[in-house]
Design a protein around this motif. Structure first.
Motif, PDB file in Angstrom:
ATOM      1  N   LYS A  49       0.839  -1.196   0.000  1.00 20.86           N
ATOM      2  CA  LYS A  49       0.000   0.000   0.000  1.00 20.86           C
ATOM      3  C   LYS A  49       0.881   1.256   0.000  1.00 20.86           C
ATOM      4  O   LYS A  49       1.178   1.837   1.040  1.00 20.86           O
ATOM      5  N   GLY A  51       1.225   5.051  -1.394  1.00 21.66           N
ATOM      6  CA  GLY A  51       0.422   6.148  -1.910  1.00 21.66           C
ATOM      7  C   GLY A  51       0.846   6.625  -3.283  1.00 21.66           C
ATOM      8  O   GLY A  51       0.038   7.201  -4.025  1.00 21.66           O
ATOM      9  N   LEU A  54      -1.266   5.172  -5.949  1.00 18.36           N
ATOM     10  CA  LEU A  54      -2.551   5.859  -6.059  1.00 18.36           C
ATOM     11  C   LEU A  54      -2.392   7.151  -6.853  1.00 18.36           C
ATOM     12  O   LEU A  54      -3.262   7.509  -7.655  1.00 18.36           O
ATOM     13  N   LEU A  80     -11.824  -0.725  -7.030  1.00 17.04           N
ATOM     14  CA  LEU A  80     -12.824  -0.660  -5.966  1.00 17.04           C
ATOM     15  C   LEU A  80     -13.857  -1.784  -6.018  1.00 17.04           C
ATOM     16  O   LEU A  80     -14.219  -2.349  -4.987  1.00 17.04           O
ATOM     17  N   VAL A  90      -8.178  -0.329  -0.510  1.00 10.54           N
ATOM     18  CA  VAL A  90      -8.310   0.985   0.131  1.00 10.54           C
ATOM     19  C   VAL A  90      -8.737   0.842   1.586  1.00 10.54           C
ATOM     20  O   VAL A  90      -9.248  -0.189   2.020  1.00 10.54           O
ATOM     21  N   TYR A  91      -8.521   1.913   2.336  1.00 17.13           N
ATOM     22  CA  TYR A  91      -8.953   1.961   3.733  1.00 17.13           C
ATOM     23  C   TYR A  91     -10.472   2.148   3.788  1.00 17.13           C
ATOM     24  O   TYR A  91     -11.069   2.763   2.906  1.00 17.13           O
ATOM     25  N   HIS A 108      -9.212  -3.801   5.951  1.00 18.20           N
ATOM     26  CA  HIS A 108     -10.483  -4.231   5.371  1.00 18.20           C
ATOM     27  C   HIS A 108     -11.476  -4.717   6.429  1.00 18.20           C
ATOM     28  O   HIS A 108     -12.121  -5.762   6.290  1.00 18.20           O
ATOM     29  N   LEU A 133      -3.902   7.351   3.397  1.00 16.70           N
ATOM     30  CA  LEU A 133      -5.273   7.862   3.473  1.00 16.70           C
ATOM     31  C   LEU A 133      -5.407   9.152   2.675  1.00 16.70           C
ATOM     32  O   LEU A 133      -6.374   9.334   1.932  1.00 16.70           O
ATOM     33  N   GLN A 136      -5.401   8.399  -0.902  1.00 14.59           N
ATOM     34  CA  GLN A 136      -6.656   7.734  -1.255  1.00 14.59           C
ATOM     35  C   GLN A 136      -7.764   8.763  -1.468  1.00 14.59           C
ATOM     36  O   GLN A 136      -8.532   8.664  -2.434  1.00 14.59           O
ATOM     37  N   PHE A 140      -9.907   9.496  -4.906  1.00  8.65           N
ATOM     38  CA  PHE A 140     -11.364   9.520  -4.975  1.00  8.65           C
ATOM     39  C   PHE A 140     -11.843  10.787  -5.693  1.00  8.65           C
ATOM     40  O   PHE A 140     -12.760  10.742  -6.518  1.00  8.65           O
ATOM     41  N   TYR A 161     -18.028   3.563   0.060  1.00  7.81           N
ATOM     42  CA  TYR A 161     -16.669   3.838   0.511  1.00  7.81           C
ATOM     43  C   TYR A 161     -16.588   5.197   1.192  1.00  7.81           C
ATOM     44  O   TYR A 161     -15.772   5.403   2.094  1.00  7.81           O
TER      45      TYR A 161
END
Length: 226
Positions: A49, A51, A54, A80, A90-91, A108, A133, A136, A140, A161
């Motif tokens: 994970k 960032g 992302l 997703l 994702v968180y 998760h 986060l 993320q 989004f 989400y």
């Protein structure tokens, strides 16, 4: 060039950032990038994970302020929807029982902790978990950019989400860092305000009028044009 930089990831050359900057606002490269390369970055994201992965996916969604719907929908489905069960990338966040604060899970849903505590532990920039986060939330926003109704529906309703309650609770929680609250403020606009059928009144100004209907005092109902 992207496959080359991708082959250098993990060798201490910061290849993730170089690949991202190469594609940023470069529509020629973005359009030529095969779906297999996007799948490859998502696969790496499932293993680690980071960032920066992302961020790379984010630059494929918006180029020079223009949304790329095909990439937005594809990344939404692969990242997703297909990985929502068990191997979520994702968180997850959800309101606490009293609906006044938020809690977050980085595994998760196996365990949860207070969002405030989570931010306190990593808000100084020393935690990659907290930084993930932030990345993320940025992704989004880029996935929904340009009023992408499909992605907005998946994130806010279908898979939940990020619902209105979650975003609003984080926005008004003064114990959270201001920069984190600012990100949720931007998401409110992109996911719940600047969406169909809403429209900007300033973008639809009427500049042509029928002369006989023009009034000297627009606020007066009974005043006639002299």
């Amino acid at each position: 060039f992207i496959p080359f930089f991708q082959s250098q990831i993990g060798k201490g050359l910061n290849a993730e950032t170089m690949a991202m900057e190469l594609a940023r606002d470069n529509r020629d490269i973005i359009d030529r990038l095969p779906r297999s390369q996007i799948d490859s970055f998502i696969s790496m994201l499932m293993k680690e994970k980071d960032g920066r992965y992302l961020d790379f996916l984010g630059v494929l969604c918006v180029c020079d302020g223009i949304a790329i719907p095909d990439n937005q929908v594809y990344i939404c489905r692969k990242l997703l929807e297909e990985h929502q069960e068990g191997s979520g990338v994702v968180y997850l966040t959800e309101p606490t029982a009293d609906k006044k604060t938020m809690q977050i899970s980085v595994n998760h849903g196996k365990s949860w902790m207070s969002m405030v505590k989570f931010a306190e532990q990593g808000g100084d920039g020393g935690s990659n978990t907290y930084e993930f986060l932030e990345h993320q939330l940025d992704l989004f926003g880029q996935l929904c950019y340009g009023r992408n109704e499909y992605v907005i529906d998946v994130i806010t309703k279908k898979l939940c989400y990020l619902t209105w309650d979650e975003v609003f609770i984080c926005l008004k929680d003064k114990k959270l860092p201001n920069h984190l609250r600012a990100k949720y403020c931007e998401l409110i606009v992109g996911m719940f305000v600047d969406v169909s059928p809403n429209y900007s009144a300033l973008e639809t100004l009427e500049l042509s009028f029928i002369f006989k209907d023009v009034r000297k005092d627009p606020a007066g109902d009974d005043i006639q044009v002299e």
